[in-house]
Design an enzyme around this catalytic site. Sequence first.
Site, PDB file in Angstrom:
ATOM      1  N   GLY A  17      89.352 -60.539 -81.129  1.00 23.65           N
ATOM      2  CA  GLY A  17      88.146 -59.692 -80.966  1.00 23.65           C
ATOM      3  C   GLY A  17      88.858 -58.155 -81.034  1.00 23.65           C
ATOM      4  O   GLY A  17      90.082 -57.906 -81.261  1.00 23.65           O
ATOM      5  N   TYR A 143      73.848 -61.492 -69.731  1.00 25.85           N
ATOM      6  CA  TYR A 143      75.079 -61.006 -69.837  1.00 25.85           C
ATOM      7  C   TYR A 143      75.652 -60.615 -68.647  1.00 25.85           C
ATOM      8  O   TYR A 143      76.857 -60.714 -68.021  1.00 25.85           O
ATOM      9  CB  TYR A 143      75.440 -59.890 -71.224  1.00 25.85           C
ATOM     10  N   LYS A 194      76.415 -47.909 -90.847  1.00 25.91           N
ATOM     11  CA  LYS A 194      75.141 -47.042 -91.376  1.00 25.91           C
ATOM     12  C   LYS A 194      75.423 -45.810 -92.167  1.00 25.91           C
ATOM     13  O   LYS A 194      74.900 -45.776 -93.191  1.00 25.91           O
ATOM     14  CB  LYS A 194      73.890 -46.982 -90.278  1.00 25.91           C
TER      15      LYS A 194
END
Length: 321
Positions: A17, A143, A194
């Site tokens: 990750g 979470y 974006k």
Amino acid sequence: IGHPRGSFRILVTGGTGLVGRAIQKVVADGEGRPDEEWLFVSSKDADLTSAAETKALFEKHKPTHVVHLAAMVGGLFKNIRCNLDFWRRNVHINDNVLHSAYECGVQKVVSCLSTCIFPDKTTYPIDETMIHNGPPHSSNFGYSYAKRMIDVQNRGYFEQHGCRFTAVIPTNIFGPHDNFNIEDGHVLPGLIHKVYLAKQSGSALTVWGTGKPRRQFIYSLDLARLFLWVLREYEEVEPIILSVGEEDEVSIKEAADAIVEAMDFKGELIFDTTKADGQFKKTASNAKLRRYLPGFQFTPFKQAVQETCAWFSANYGSARK
Ligand SMILES: NC(=O)c1ccc[n+]([C@@H]2O[C@H](COP(=O)([O-])OP(=O)(O)OC[C@H]3O[C@@H](n4cnc5c(N)ncnc54)[C@H](OP(=O)(O)O)[C@@H]3O)[C@@H](O)[C@H]2O)c1
């Protein structure tokens, strides 16, 4: 994965990750020591929600130390949709990893909490003593409670079995190999993606929310260097916040501006205020870290943003998105 056999066998869960890749890089770039063997594993090596697969992984590698990063991770909008899944998967992963570490006689485990698990209603700055003081923000309660239970377990393993299991508490992390998915990822990589798309299509950049919430961002490579220090030197069971200073907190608008500058985007910025803002701020104190490491140098935010934007543009085809 390819390091000389040594007296320390360090198993890194979640080794593929954002944070795991940063630790891989820092270790490969010279911070690893000859007596350390680093093993970076992902869900392909074992599904850590399975107790049997976790146990088998530990029996295979027989680690002396564990950096436990594996988790179901996501940004605000994924958290709002999937609180139950975040709770269940993370509780299973954490219990399996910590208990396998205990059963295999692992000397030290460093797990990863997050500043977004702190109480929603609180005084600022937040510090390490305040984790359990009140309910977390409702957007990510699954979470948050799962992460808080790591601290409960660390205390339990210490009191009942004398284990050195501890945890670090990073603020918002970003860097190469992040999840750049716009819907499900965190705010900074989502914005980078974006801006990249807006630049290509010549359209405006739409930032979700008002742009006013404030965050402390930590560069993954800085965090990786701090992880090595915690693993080798930090002796406490109580967690430690790993963050830039309170004065380095930026608004989402300021973060967007840094990305716009780094990517040389010339279009318009629009704030879609129909989208949720999440927690307004979660300003954390890094005083404890500064007591231990007064001279640690963080990469300046703009430089880290520039490096991350450059990485994303150069790796657009293979980046997680
Ligand atoms: N990103 C942030 O801003 C942030 C902030 C504070 C704390 N943290 C914490 O930092 C740690 C690392 O986060 P990250 O951003 O590096 O996460 P990430 O990029 O999403 O990586 C997650 C890692 O966990 C592994 N994993 C997920 N589910 C698994 C399972 N069931 N079995 C085995 N491995 C599994 C993934 O393996 P695959 O690649 O095979 O799926 C991947 O290697 C996490 O504990 C997270 O909660 C993150």
